[in-house]
Design a protein around this motif. Sequence first.
Motif, PDB file in Angstrom:
ATOM      1  N   THR A  88      -2.312  -4.386   8.880  1.00 29.43           N
ATOM      2  CA  THR A  88      -2.265  -3.072   8.220  1.00 29.43           C
ATOM      3  C   THR A  88      -3.011  -2.028   9.039  1.00 29.43           C
ATOM      4  O   THR A  88      -2.539  -0.896   9.208  1.00 29.43           O
ATOM      5  CB  THR A  88      -2.868  -3.166   6.802  1.00 29.43           C
ATOM      6  N   ALA A  89      -4.185  -2.402   9.555  1.00 35.83           N
ATOM      7  CA  ALA A  89      -4.972  -1.462  10.370  1.00 35.83           C
ATOM      8  C   ALA A  89      -4.192  -1.036  11.614  1.00 35.83           C
ATOM      9  O   ALA A  89      -4.131   0.162  11.947  1.00 35.83           O
ATOM     10  CB  ALA A  89      -6.297  -2.105  10.768  1.00 35.83           C
ATOM     11  N   LEU A  90      -3.569  -1.988  12.302  1.00 36.48           N
ATOM     12  CA  LEU A  90      -2.836  -1.668  13.531  1.00 36.48           C
ATOM     13  C   LEU A  90      -1.575  -0.854  13.246  1.00 36.48           C
ATOM     14  O   LEU A  90      -1.292   0.129  13.940  1.00 36.48           O
ATOM     15  CB  LEU A  90      -2.471  -2.963  14.267  1.00 36.48           C
ATOM     16  N   VAL A  91      -0.822  -1.244  12.220  1.00 32.49           N
ATOM     17  CA  VAL A  91       0.399  -0.506  11.879  1.00 32.49           C
ATOM     18  C   VAL A  91       0.047   0.906  11.402  1.00 32.49           C
ATOM     19  O   VAL A  91       0.741   1.878  11.728  1.00 32.49           O
ATOM     20  CB  VAL A  91       1.225  -1.260  10.811  1.00 32.49           C
ATOM     21  N   GLY A  92      -1.049   1.039  10.647  1.00 33.79           N
ATOM     22  CA  GLY A  92      -1.491   2.362  10.206  1.00 33.79           C
ATOM     23  C   GLY A  92      -1.837   3.270  11.375  1.00 33.79           C
ATOM     24  O   GLY A  92      -1.488   4.455  11.384  1.00 33.79           O
ATOM     25  N   VAL A 143     -18.338  -2.871  -5.006  1.00 28.48           N
ATOM     26  CA  VAL A 143     -18.754  -2.810  -3.592  1.00 28.48           C
ATOM     27  C   VAL A 143     -17.587  -2.340  -2.734  1.00 28.48           C
ATOM     28  O   VAL A 143     -17.751  -1.516  -1.822  1.00 28.48           O
ATOM     29  CB  VAL A 143     -19.268  -4.189  -3.116  1.00 28.48           C
ATOM     30  N   VAL A 144     -16.384  -2.854  -3.022  1.00 27.77           N
ATOM     31  CA  VAL A 144     -15.191  -2.443  -2.268  1.00 27.77           C
ATOM     32  C   VAL A 144     -14.949  -0.948  -2.435  1.00 27.77           C
ATOM     33  O   VAL A 144     -14.623  -0.254  -1.460  1.00 27.77           O
ATOM     34  CB  VAL A 144     -13.952  -3.252  -2.720  1.00 27.77           C
ATOM     35  N   PHE A 145     -15.147  -0.425  -3.651  1.00 23.46           N
ATOM     36  CA  PHE A 145     -14.962   1.012  -3.877  1.00 23.46           C
ATOM     37  C   PHE A 145     -15.916   1.828  -3.011  1.00 23.46           C
ATOM     38  O   PHE A 145     -15.521   2.844  -2.431  1.00 23.46           O
ATOM     39  CB  PHE A 145     -15.193   1.355  -5.352  1.00 23.46           C
ATOM     40  N   VAL A 146     -17.161   1.414  -2.941  1.00 21.81           N
ATOM     41  CA  VAL A 146     -18.148   2.153  -2.145  1.00 21.81           C
ATOM     42  C   VAL A 146     -17.780   2.106  -0.659  1.00 21.81           C
ATOM     43  O   VAL A 146     -17.816   3.129   0.037  1.00 21.81           O
ATOM     44  CB  VAL A 146     -19.567   1.589  -2.383  1.00 21.81           C
ATOM     45  N   VAL A 147     -17.399   0.928  -0.163  1.00 22.91           N
ATOM     46  CA  VAL A 147     -16.998   0.786   1.242  1.00 22.91           C
ATOM     47  C   VAL A 147     -15.771   1.652   1.524  1.00 22.91           C
ATOM     48  O   VAL A 147     -15.696   2.346   2.550  1.00 22.91           O
ATOM     49  CB  VAL A 147     -16.709  -0.697   1.576  1.00 22.91           C
ATOM     50  N   CYS A 148     -14.801   1.639   0.607  1.00 19.87           N
ATOM     51  CA  CYS A 148     -13.589   2.452   0.766  1.00 19.87           C
ATOM     52  C   CYS A 148     -13.915   3.946   0.723  1.00 19.87           C
ATOM     53  O   CYS A 148     -13.277   4.748   1.413  1.00 19.87           O
ATOM     54  CB  CYS A 148     -12.564   2.106  -0.305  1.00 19.87           C
ATOM     55  N   ALA A 149     -14.904   4.317  -0.083  1.00 18.53           N
ATOM     56  CA  ALA A 149     -15.311   5.726  -0.155  1.00 18.53           C
ATOM     57  C   ALA A 149     -15.908   6.184   1.167  1.00 18.53           C
ATOM     58  O   ALA A 149     -15.648   7.302   1.630  1.00 18.53           O
ATOM     59  CB  ALA A 149     -16.320   5.924  -1.280  1.00 18.53           C
ATOM     60  N   ILE A 150     -16.699   5.327   1.799  1.00 16.75           N
ATOM     61  CA  ILE A 150     -17.291   5.670   3.098  1.00 16.75           C
ATOM     62  C   ILE A 150     -16.188   5.858   4.139  1.00 16.75           C
ATOM     63  O   ILE A 150     -16.179   6.836   4.899  1.00 16.75           O
ATOM     64  CB  ILE A 150     -18.294   4.580   3.540  1.00 16.75           C
ATOM     65  N   LEU A 151     -15.229   4.922   4.162  1.00 18.65           N
ATOM     66  CA  LEU A 151     -14.110   5.024   5.116  1.00 18.65           C
ATOM     67  C   LEU A 151     -13.269   6.276   4.857  1.00 18.65           C
ATOM     68  O   LEU A 151     -12.951   7.020   5.793  1.00 18.65           O
ATOM     69  CB  LEU A 151     -13.224   3.785   4.998  1.00 18.65           C
ATOM     70  N   THR A 152     -12.911   6.498   3.598  1.00 16.67           N
ATOM     71  CA  THR A 152     -12.056   7.641   3.262  1.00 16.67           C
ATOM     72  C   THR A 152     -12.786   8.957   3.491  1.00 16.67           C
ATOM     73  O   THR A 152     -12.217   9.905   4.046  1.00 16.67           O
ATOM     74  CB  THR A 152     -11.599   7.568   1.792  1.00 16.67           C
ATOM     75  N   ALA A 192      -5.766   3.742  10.860  1.00 16.92           N
ATOM     76  CA  ALA A 192      -6.265   2.398  10.557  1.00 16.92           C
ATOM     77  C   ALA A 192      -7.180   2.427   9.336  1.00 16.92           C
ATOM     78  O   ALA A 192      -7.099   1.552   8.462  1.00 16.92           O
ATOM     79  CB  ALA A 192      -7.015   1.842  11.771  1.00 16.92           C
ATOM     80  N   SER A 193      -8.034   3.439   9.245  1.00 16.39           N
ATOM     81  CA  SER A 193      -8.992   3.535   8.133  1.00 16.39           C
ATOM     82  C   SER A 193      -8.275   3.691   6.801  1.00 16.39           C
ATOM     83  O   SER A 193      -8.553   2.966   5.834  1.00 16.39           O
ATOM     84  CB  SER A 193      -9.940   4.722   8.348  1.00 16.39           C
ATOM     85  N   LEU A 194      -7.339   4.645   6.719  1.00 16.57           N
ATOM     86  CA  LEU A 194      -6.644   4.908   5.454  1.00 16.57           C
ATOM     87  C   LEU A 194      -5.775   3.731   5.036  1.00 16.57           C
ATOM     88  O   LEU A 194      -5.682   3.403   3.844  1.00 16.57           O
ATOM     89  CB  LEU A 194      -5.793   6.175   5.579  1.00 16.57           C
ATOM     90  N   ALA A 195      -5.132   3.076   6.010  1.00 13.63           N
ATOM     91  CA  ALA A 195      -4.290   1.920   5.689  1.00 13.63           C
ATOM     92  C   ALA A 195      -5.132   0.768   5.146  1.00 13.63           C
ATOM     93  O   ALA A 195      -4.744   0.101   4.178  1.00 13.63           O
ATOM     94  CB  ALA A 195      -3.513   1.481   6.932  1.00 13.63           C
ATOM     95  N   LEU A 196      -6.298   0.522   5.761  1.00 13.38           N
ATOM     96  CA  LEU A 196      -7.205  -0.530   5.277  1.00 13.38           C
ATOM     97  C   LEU A 196      -7.679  -0.235   3.856  1.00 13.38           C
ATOM     98  O   LEU A 196      -7.733  -1.138   3.009  1.00 13.38           O
ATOM     99  CB  LEU A 196      -8.412  -0.651   6.206  1.00 13.38           C
TER     100      LEU A 196
END
Length: 353
Positions: free
Chosen positions: A304-308, A259-268, A90-94
Motif C-alpha cells: 500500500t505504501a509503495l502503490v500510494g 494508539v493507531v489513531f494517534v500514530v495516524c494523526a501524526i502521519l496525516t 505512502a503516508s496517506l495510503a498507510l
Amino acid sequence: MSHKHLVHGSRHAILHHLGWVVAALCLLLLCVMALAVSIGAVSIPLDVVSGVVANRLVPDLVPVTWSAGRENIVWEVRLPRVILGAIIGASLALVGAALQSVTRNPLADPHLLGISSGAALGAIIVLLHTGLFLGPVTVPLFAFAGALATTALVVVIANTVQATNASRLVLTGVAVSFIITSAGSLGIFLGDPRAAHTVIFWMLGGLGLAQWSQLPYPLAALFLCGAWLLLQASQFNAMTLGDESATTLGVPASRFRMVVFVVCAILTGTAVAFSGVISFVGLMIPHVVRMIVGGDYRRVLPLTALVGAIFLILADLVARLVIPPQDVPIGIITGLAGGIFFIALMWRNARMG
C-alpha cells in the motif's frame, strides 16, 4: 509435518514472494520518479536528469553538458516535489489501510476522523487571520497542531461517552469532522476575500511548494510511524476479525485502536501540513492492493505504501500537464480518479452479483 513447521513454511513463502513484489514496485517507483522529473512544461532528457542528480550527490562524477537553468529545474524545483509526492502518497495510503482495519470500515480514511479537517483549520487560521508570524514554517506548524488537536478531541469525546468500539468511534470522528469543517468555513467567510483563493488551493492539495529544507519532517514521520504500523501487521489482521476475536488472540482492541489513531494523526498531520488536503489516496489505494494480494496485512501495508507513492507522483504529473504552466490542485485529480474507481468497483460487484 507438525503444525508449527507448516506455519513457519507458510510465513517464509509469504515473505519470499513479498520481497520480489516489493523489489519490483521499488524499481517502478524509481522509474516513475525519473519520468516525473523529466516531463513538464520544459522537457528535460532522462540522461540530463540522471547526470544532474549524480553530480549533486558526487560532485564532478559526470561531465556537465547541461545549462544552469536545467539543473535548477531538476534539482531545486522538480526533484523535491516528486520526493514529497512519494512521501505523502505512502503516508496517506498507510493511514487509510490502518484505519480501515481498526474501524472495520472499508470507507475509512484520514478525512473520516476529522484529522484532515483539523489540519485545514490550522492553515486557514494562519493564511487568513494571523499571518506568517513564525516565518515559512507557520502554516505547516499550525496544520500539524490542528490535526493533533482534532485527534485529541475525538479521543477525549470517545472516552467521555465510552465510545471505544469501532462504529461509535467512527461516528464520533465524523461528528467532530463536521464541527471542525464548519469552523474552517467560518474562518474563510470572515477572512480577507483577496487571500481566499490561496486557502482554497491549499485545501485542494498541491506539491508546488516543496523544498529540500522541509522534506526531513514528513520523511521522519513516515519512517517512524510507518515502521511502527508495519510491525503491527499481525495485530491489524486480528483487528479485522472484530474486537472480541482480537482480544481472544491477545490484542487489547480498544487500546490498540486509540494508539493507531494517534500514530495516524501524526502521519496525516505532517502530510497535510506540507501538501494541503489530498483526498481519496487513503481510501482508494488499500482497496486496490487488497483486490490484488488479498487481506493479509503483512502484504497489504508495505505494498500500500509503495502503490500510494507511485499513484500520487503520477497524479501530480497529470496535475502539472493538464493546463501548463499552471498547476491544477492535485486533490481534483485524486478525487476524480477515486470517484471513477469506486463507480467501476460498484459496477463490477453488481455484475458479479
